[in-house]
Write a protein that holds these residues in place. Structure first.
Motif, PDB file in Angstrom:
ATOM      1  N   PHE A 135      10.270  -5.221  -5.229  1.00  0.00           N
ATOM      2  CA  PHE A 135      10.029  -4.606  -3.923  1.00  0.00           C
ATOM      3  C   PHE A 135       9.398  -5.601  -2.960  1.00  0.00           C
ATOM      4  N   VAL A 136       8.381  -6.321  -3.407  1.00  0.00           N
ATOM      5  CA  VAL A 136       7.707  -7.306  -2.550  1.00  0.00           C
ATOM      6  C   VAL A 136       8.658  -8.442  -2.190  1.00  0.00           C
ATOM      7  N   LEU A 137       9.429  -8.920  -3.164  1.00  0.00           N
ATOM      8  CA  LEU A 137      10.354 -10.031  -2.924  1.00  0.00           C
ATOM      9  C   LEU A 137      11.399  -9.661  -1.870  1.00  0.00           C
ATOM     10  N   VAL A 138      12.020  -8.496  -2.028  1.00  0.00           N
ATOM     11  CA  VAL A 138      13.048  -8.066  -1.080  1.00  0.00           C
ATOM     12  C   VAL A 138      12.424  -7.759   0.283  1.00  0.00           C
ATOM     13  N   PRO A 178      12.393   3.460   9.686  1.00  0.00           N
ATOM     14  CA  PRO A 178      10.942   3.456   9.403  1.00  0.00           C
ATOM     15  C   PRO A 178      10.639   2.947   7.983  1.00  0.00           C
ATOM     16  N   TYR A 179       9.964   1.790   7.908  1.00  0.00           N
ATOM     17  CA  TYR A 179       9.782   1.164   6.599  1.00  0.00           C
ATOM     18  C   TYR A 179       8.767   1.889   5.736  1.00  0.00           C
ATOM     19  N   LYS A 180       7.897   2.657   6.371  1.00  0.00           N
ATOM     20  CA  LYS A 180       6.917   3.424   5.600  1.00  0.00           C
ATOM     21  C   LYS A 180       7.616   4.385   4.653  1.00  0.00           C
ATOM     22  N   VAL A 181       8.731   4.978   5.104  1.00  0.00           N
ATOM     23  CA  VAL A 181       9.481   5.919   4.279  1.00  0.00           C
ATOM     24  C   VAL A 181      10.134   5.191   3.106  1.00  0.00           C
ATOM     25  N   ILE A 182      10.650   3.985   3.373  1.00  0.00           N
ATOM     26  CA  ILE A 182      11.238   3.173   2.302  1.00  0.00           C
ATOM     27  C   ILE A 182      10.173   2.792   1.279  1.00  0.00           C
ATOM     28  N   ALA A 183       9.003   2.352   1.767  1.00  0.00           N
ATOM     29  CA  ALA A 183       7.933   1.909   0.875  1.00  0.00           C
ATOM     30  C   ALA A 183       7.436   3.040  -0.022  1.00  0.00           C
ATOM     31  N   VAL A 184       7.083   4.164   0.591  1.00  0.00           N
ATOM     32  CA  VAL A 184       6.595   5.309  -0.184  1.00  0.00           C
ATOM     33  C   VAL A 184       7.695   5.826  -1.104  1.00  0.00           C
ATOM     34  N   GLY A 185       8.917   5.899  -0.590  1.00  0.00           N
ATOM     35  CA  GLY A 185      10.034   6.391  -1.393  1.00  0.00           C
ATOM     36  C   GLY A 185      10.320   5.511  -2.596  1.00  0.00           C
ATOM     37  N   THR A 186      10.240   4.195  -2.419  1.00  0.00           N
ATOM     38  CA  THR A 186      10.486   3.279  -3.535  1.00  0.00           C
ATOM     39  C   THR A 186       9.420   3.447  -4.616  1.00  0.00           C
ATOM     40  N   TYR A 196      22.889   0.836  -5.811  1.00  0.00           N
ATOM     41  CA  TYR A 196      22.568  -0.141  -4.773  1.00  0.00           C
ATOM     42  C   TYR A 196      21.181   0.099  -4.198  1.00  0.00           C
ATOM     43  N   GLY A 197      20.298   0.731  -4.987  1.00  0.00           N
ATOM     44  CA  GLY A 197      18.957   1.062  -4.511  1.00  0.00           C
ATOM     45  C   GLY A 197      18.178  -0.126  -3.986  1.00  0.00           C
ATOM     46  N   ILE A 198      18.274  -1.265  -4.665  1.00  0.00           N
ATOM     47  CA  ILE A 198      17.521  -2.446  -4.249  1.00  0.00           C
ATOM     48  C   ILE A 198      18.007  -2.931  -2.876  1.00  0.00           C
ATOM     49  N   LEU A 199      19.294  -2.717  -2.591  1.00  0.00           N
ATOM     50  CA  LEU A 199      19.843  -3.100  -1.295  1.00  0.00           C
ATOM     51  C   LEU A 199      19.235  -2.264  -0.176  1.00  0.00           C
ATOM     52  N   MET A 200      18.914  -1.003  -0.481  1.00  0.00           N
ATOM     53  CA  MET A 200      18.343  -0.129   0.535  1.00  0.00           C
ATOM     54  C   MET A 200      16.955  -0.598   0.964  1.00  0.00           C
ATOM     55  N   VAL A 236       0.843  -1.201   0.000  1.00  0.00           N
ATOM     56  CA  VAL A 236       0.000   0.000   0.000  1.00  0.00           C
ATOM     57  C   VAL A 236       0.879   1.252   0.000  1.00  0.00           C
ATOM     58  N   GLY A 237       1.926   1.258   0.844  1.00  0.00           N
ATOM     59  CA  GLY A 237       2.832   2.393   0.887  1.00  0.00           C
ATOM     60  C   GLY A 237       3.505   2.639  -0.452  1.00  0.00           C
ATOM     61  N   TYR A 238       3.954   1.569  -1.080  1.00  0.00           N
ATOM     62  CA  TYR A 238       4.566   1.661  -2.412  1.00  0.00           C
ATOM     63  C   TYR A 238       3.579   2.255  -3.412  1.00  0.00           C
ATOM     64  N   SER A 239       2.342   1.782  -3.366  1.00  0.00           N
ATOM     65  CA  SER A 239       1.308   2.248  -4.294  1.00  0.00           C
ATOM     66  C   SER A 239       0.985   3.728  -4.087  1.00  0.00           C
TER      67      SER A 239
END
Length: 213
Positions: free
Chosen positions: A158-161, A128-136, A114-118, A77-80
Motif C-alpha cells: 500500500f505504501v509503495l503504490v 478521494p484518497y481517504k476512502v481508498i486508504a481506509v477501504g484498503t 486488480y485491487g492493487i491497481l485501484m 493513518v487511514g489504512y491503519s
C-alpha cells in the motif's frame, strides 16, 4: 446569478488558496492539508500545492516532495484506521461524511484481482484518497480474518503504490508549473473552473461505470 456564482466555485476556491499560499505559515498549512486529506479532510492537496508552486516556482519540487510525504503519511493513518478500528468508530464517521456508497464501491474493486491497481488509481486521480486508504485497510483486515494473510493489500504494498501514484501526480504538477512559468499561471487561472468541473465529472463517470458495469 446564483447559478453563475456556483459554477465559478473553483475560481473562488483558487483565490482563497492563492492567498493562503502567500501566508507565512503556508508550508505548514500545505503539509497539514495533505496529511488530513488522506484521513478525513475533503480538500485535495492540489489546491495548496498548485498556487504554492506558481508563487514560488523555484521551490516547486520541494513542495511536491512535502505534499507526497505528508499525503502518504496520512494514508498510512487511514489504512491503519480501516485495519484496526473500522467497526464501530470509523464506520460511523464514514456514514456521517456520506462516503458509505463510495466505500462499498472501493471495497468491491479491492477484493477483485486488480485491487492493487485501484490503490494506484486512487493515488493518481482526484478520487478521494481517504476512502481508498481506509477501504484498503478494511479489506486487508477482512482478508486476514478469512485467510490468515492480507495478501497483496498489505501495508508495505500500500505504501509503495501510494508513493508511486502520489509522486507521479504531484511531481507532474510541479514540473508543468515549473516549466510553464507565467503562461502556465495565466492558463490555470483562466480555466480553473473548467478543470475543476471536469475532475468532478470524471470521478462521477468512473464511479457510475464501476457501479453499473
Amino acid at each position: 446569478k446564483r447559478q453563475s456564482n456556483f459554477m465559478r466555485i473553483f475560481t473562488y476556491l483558487y483565490a482563497l488558496f492563492e492567498g493562503l499560499s502567500r501566508h507565512k505559515l503556508a508550508v505548514y498549512i500545505m503539509c497539514i492539508n495533505s496529511f488530513a486529506e488522506s484521513v478525513f479532510w475533503p480538500i485535495p492537496p492540489d489546491v495548496m500545492l498548485i498556487p504554492m508552486c506558481l508563487y514560488h516556482r523555484r521551490r516547486a519540487y520541494y513542495y511536491a516532495f512535502l505534499t507526497v510525504l505528508f499525503s502518504v503519511l496520512g494514508a498510512i493513518v487511514g489504512y491503519s484506521l480501516g485495519y484496526y478500528v473500522y467497526d464501530p468508530y470509523i464506520a460511523d464517521f464514514i456514514s456521517f461524511m456520506h462516503y458509505d456508497q463510495a466505500l462499498e464501491v472501493v471495497r468491491s474493486w479491492l477484493t477483485q484481482e486488480y485491487g492493487i491497481l485501484m490503490i494506484f488509481v486512487g493515488a493518481f486521480t482526484p478520487i478521494p484518497y481517504k476512502v481508498i486508504a481506509v477501504g484498503t485497510g478494511l479489506v486487508a483486515a477482512e482478508s486476514v480474518m478469512n485467510t490468515g494473510a492480507s495478501g497483496m493489500l498489505n501495508i508495505f504494498n500500500f505504501v509503495l503504490v501510494s508513493l508511486v501514484g502520489r509522486g507521479l501526480r504531484f511531481f507532474i504538477e510541479a514540473i508543468l508549473i515549473s516549466l510553464g512559468g507565467d503562461k502556465m499561471e495565466k492558463t490555470v487561472k483562466h480555466y480553473i473552473d473548467v478543470i475543476g468541473w471536469a475532475c468532478v465529472a470524471l470521478i462521477a463517470i468512473f464511479i457510475l461505470y464501476k457501479v453499473f458495469a
